[in-house]
Design an enzyme around this catalytic site. Sequence first.
Site, PDB file in Angstrom:
ATOM      1  N   ASP A  73       0.990  -1.139   0.048  1.00 40.90           N
ATOM      2  CA  ASP A  73       0.158   0.048  -0.061  1.00 40.90           C
ATOM      3  C   ASP A  73       0.935   1.201   0.012  1.00 40.90           C
ATOM      4  O   ASP A  73       1.925   1.268   0.219  1.00 40.90           O
ATOM      5  CB  ASP A  73      -0.802   0.086   1.389  1.00 40.90           C
ATOM      6  CG  ASP A  73      -2.099   0.829   1.220  1.00 40.90           C
ATOM      7  OD1 ASP A  73      -2.087   1.889  -0.103  1.00 40.90           O
ATOM      8  OD2 ASP A  73      -3.337   0.676   1.613  1.00 40.90           O
TER       9      ASP A  73
HETATM   10  C1  BGC Z   1      -5.047   3.118   0.111  1.00 45.53           C
HETATM   11  C2  BGC Z   1      -5.024   2.136  -1.073  1.00 45.53           C
HETATM   12  C3  BGC Z   1      -4.964   2.844  -2.216  1.00 45.53           C
HETATM   13  C4  BGC Z   1      -3.532   3.746  -2.536  1.00 45.53           C
HETATM   14  C5  BGC Z   1      -3.429   4.282  -3.860  1.00 45.53           C
HETATM   15  C6  BGC Z   1      -3.791   4.279   0.086  1.00 45.53           C
HETATM   16  O1  BGC Z   1      -3.944   5.127   0.889  1.00 45.53           O
HETATM   17  O2  BGC Z   1      -5.167   2.654   1.186  1.00 45.53           O
HETATM   18  O3  BGC Z   1      -6.038   1.509  -1.104  1.00 45.53           O
HETATM   19  O4  BGC Z   1      -4.780   1.836  -3.480  1.00 45.53           O
HETATM   20  O5  BGC Z   1      -3.530   4.608  -1.595  1.00 45.53           O
HETATM   21  O6  BGC Z   1      -4.276   5.407  -3.807  1.00 45.53           O
END
Ligand code: BGC
Length: 803
Positions: free
Chosen positions: A289
């Site tokens: 993530d």
């Molecule tokens: C989120 C993810 C997301 C990523 C990219 C993160 O803060 O938890 O679910 O895909 O950002 O935007």
Amino acid sequence: MLFFNQSLLLFLGLSSSALASDAPDGPAEDPRLAHPEEGVYTGPLADGGNWKHAFDKASSLLAQMTLPEKIIFATGHKGPCEGNIPGIERLGIPRFCIQDGPTGLRFEGFVSQFPTAHTVAATWDRDLMEERGKGMGREFRGRGVHTHLGPVTGGPLGRSPLGGRNWEGFSPDPFLSSVASYITVKAIQDQGVITSLKHFIGYEQETFRTARWRINGTVQTFRQISSDIDDKTLHETYLPSFAEAVRAGSGSVMCSYNSINGTHACENDQLLNTILKKELAFQGFVLSDWDATWSNMSSALNGLDQTMPGQGFSIGGDFGATLVDLVNEGAVPIERIDDMVLRVLTPFFHLGQDKHFPDSPTNEPRDLTGGLLVQGNESDLQFDLTDDIPDVQGDHWKIIRKIGEESITLLKNTHHSLPIKRSTRRLAVFGSDAGPSLYGLQSCGTDNYCHDRSRPYFWPGTVTTGAGSGTAWAPYVINPLEAITRRARRSYTGHTQVDWVLDDTAYDYINITATRAEQCLVFVSSFAFEGYDRDDLSLWNDGDRLIETVASHCAETVVVIHSPGPVLMERWIDHENVTAVLMAYYPGQESGNAVTNVLFGDVSPSGKLPFTLGKSLEDWPPQGIIDELVDQPNATFPEGNLIDYRYFDANSIEPRFEFGFGLSYTTFEYGKASVKVKHSKDSKALQPTNEKFEGKGGLYDQLYVVSIDIKNTGRRSGSEVAQLYLTFPSSTPSQPPLLLRGFEKLHLKPGQTKTAHFPLRAKDLSVWSVEKQLWEIPEGELVVRVGRSSRDLGEAIELPELS
Ligand code: BGC
């Protein structure tokens, strides 16, 4: 070549056995691993599983790469997409575009806003889950996106009803979530787009998800939340949807922000190497993530394959040149790097992304908004009015509308208040949730929430989706007031008047309008967003008071709720003038049309609750969201497997509306369920897992089929979701009274009878033995019941002994 040794591991404060129990025996030690006896790198190296052809293609390219070229695939770079891998021109490997998210393409124009996962789960309709996945896959592919950051397959699963991102996932029930996850992954990948399963694992709260948190205006730093999950609960509740999605062939998994049992999810050997890659035999790549990587060396050794957002702007591990050094120093074996590359390239070849893949965008920053704010603040707006954006929506609005209709769950309908009668002359619509957004579709930013001085986060109109990376901008929104007005004009006598008050607290106007109306439609909502958990389960914008005010004047008050999960209804649910209540979830861009078709009876409601509605927050397991500010916040999951309805059942708590509940405009008669022993080999594993099973045959082989006839005994067409629940022998430890293990939605004309079938696989009847580290069917009587909801079930049927 140096591998981690145990003392170095302890020095770094990492745990090599993050979970309570020992790892299962993995496959025999891989001969390609250099000096396996020296280190604690537990592998395994990918072998492509069922993707041999693609694996071979990836291997021959790998053979031509230099070390820095290999590292490219492990490292995110700045670029036009949310995540970017630059590719290698000399080898003909294109730039990879990685993009959010689970309800459609985030911050792009001319794309669909699909219903959220919890909405499609409420349809309980496998075909609609598949159509939604296909539609999303087509849109991502059409925009040249190689990897779709979704679906949310169990992180969050929905342990606490307050979870800020529960709406991005399907259901707190592992079986419903598993079915929807398998179907969605397969449907998206069938379009040639890799799915990245979110968020592995135990990501059950937003509060403290990162190590920096704003408290009373100041940013404080501490360790982020650790989800301390015992091995049994992990296997029986939180892992099953991921396992199904891996079986569906998902090419990627995203590791989560939280720690698990004290170790960061993205450097957790037990979770990534032992459970995901050995036990589930996952052949794709684990990507972090955004900013969830905390180290370079231990992340690489403990199973992370790709760090995001990557070089130059990740806070923790950003791989790149550091990884090259680590390999040169002998701290990370080259086989591990090769494994990363193969894991990234194998799904790419398997899904045919090397052939005729649409161009991904090249402008920077990615701007497919079609003339929208792309960056900057109010005084520095930058717009790019691009005209040549491919429109990828096709006729997806049809499937969006259908999911909206089929998910709507009728909770109360006294005196046949719904559908709205043709003779109704004066209708009135109430609530900001019935009208358009005051500020348009996209002006509130890429996370899709607005803020003003009094409210940091809100949506200024009808709520069709949530906020954060799981959102997608709608190309238009049909709001309820607009659709109801059009519908009333089209087919009623021509004498139906549709009045409204959209200001939730303009009580003088509300009083007058409600007094004049024959039937009142009150739209209320609750809004949810990434980064924050819900404060409570109440309706927003004084929704309870709005309903009470209208109901005090209007003898037929119909309530429609748009919400990310449970809301409390106790203030008004028993009010005699509240004659009907509909749960409409987050239905996406066709919201108004969908609800109108149900309100006016063009479609009979057939959604059923994918979660439980309680009477107070105290009805759910305590210690849901941990928000006490300590140096190391820990969520200990004391309720084990007993989340949602399982907790209500085990503790004899009367819900307001139970899991699986939903009424119809027609009536259904259930016959007598019967069971047959019917063994058949698993044929659904696109990538088989290595999960161990102590019993005859495979873990996913079918053992029984339970069947039941259902008749539509009313005068309208309608659909019924029949559900099957299992009860383990009472001597089986840690099990709830009932577990959903089958469902089927039948579409029935008046008088028609169809048979619902519920196949039962060995895994559906098994529990996880922590001691033996395998699945087994417990000794004793296994009982199933079939019915309309988790609290409206037919007689118990004992499953016959297997020969
Ligand atoms: C989120 C993810 C997301 C990523 C990219 C993160 O803060 O938890 O679910 O895909 O950002 O935007």
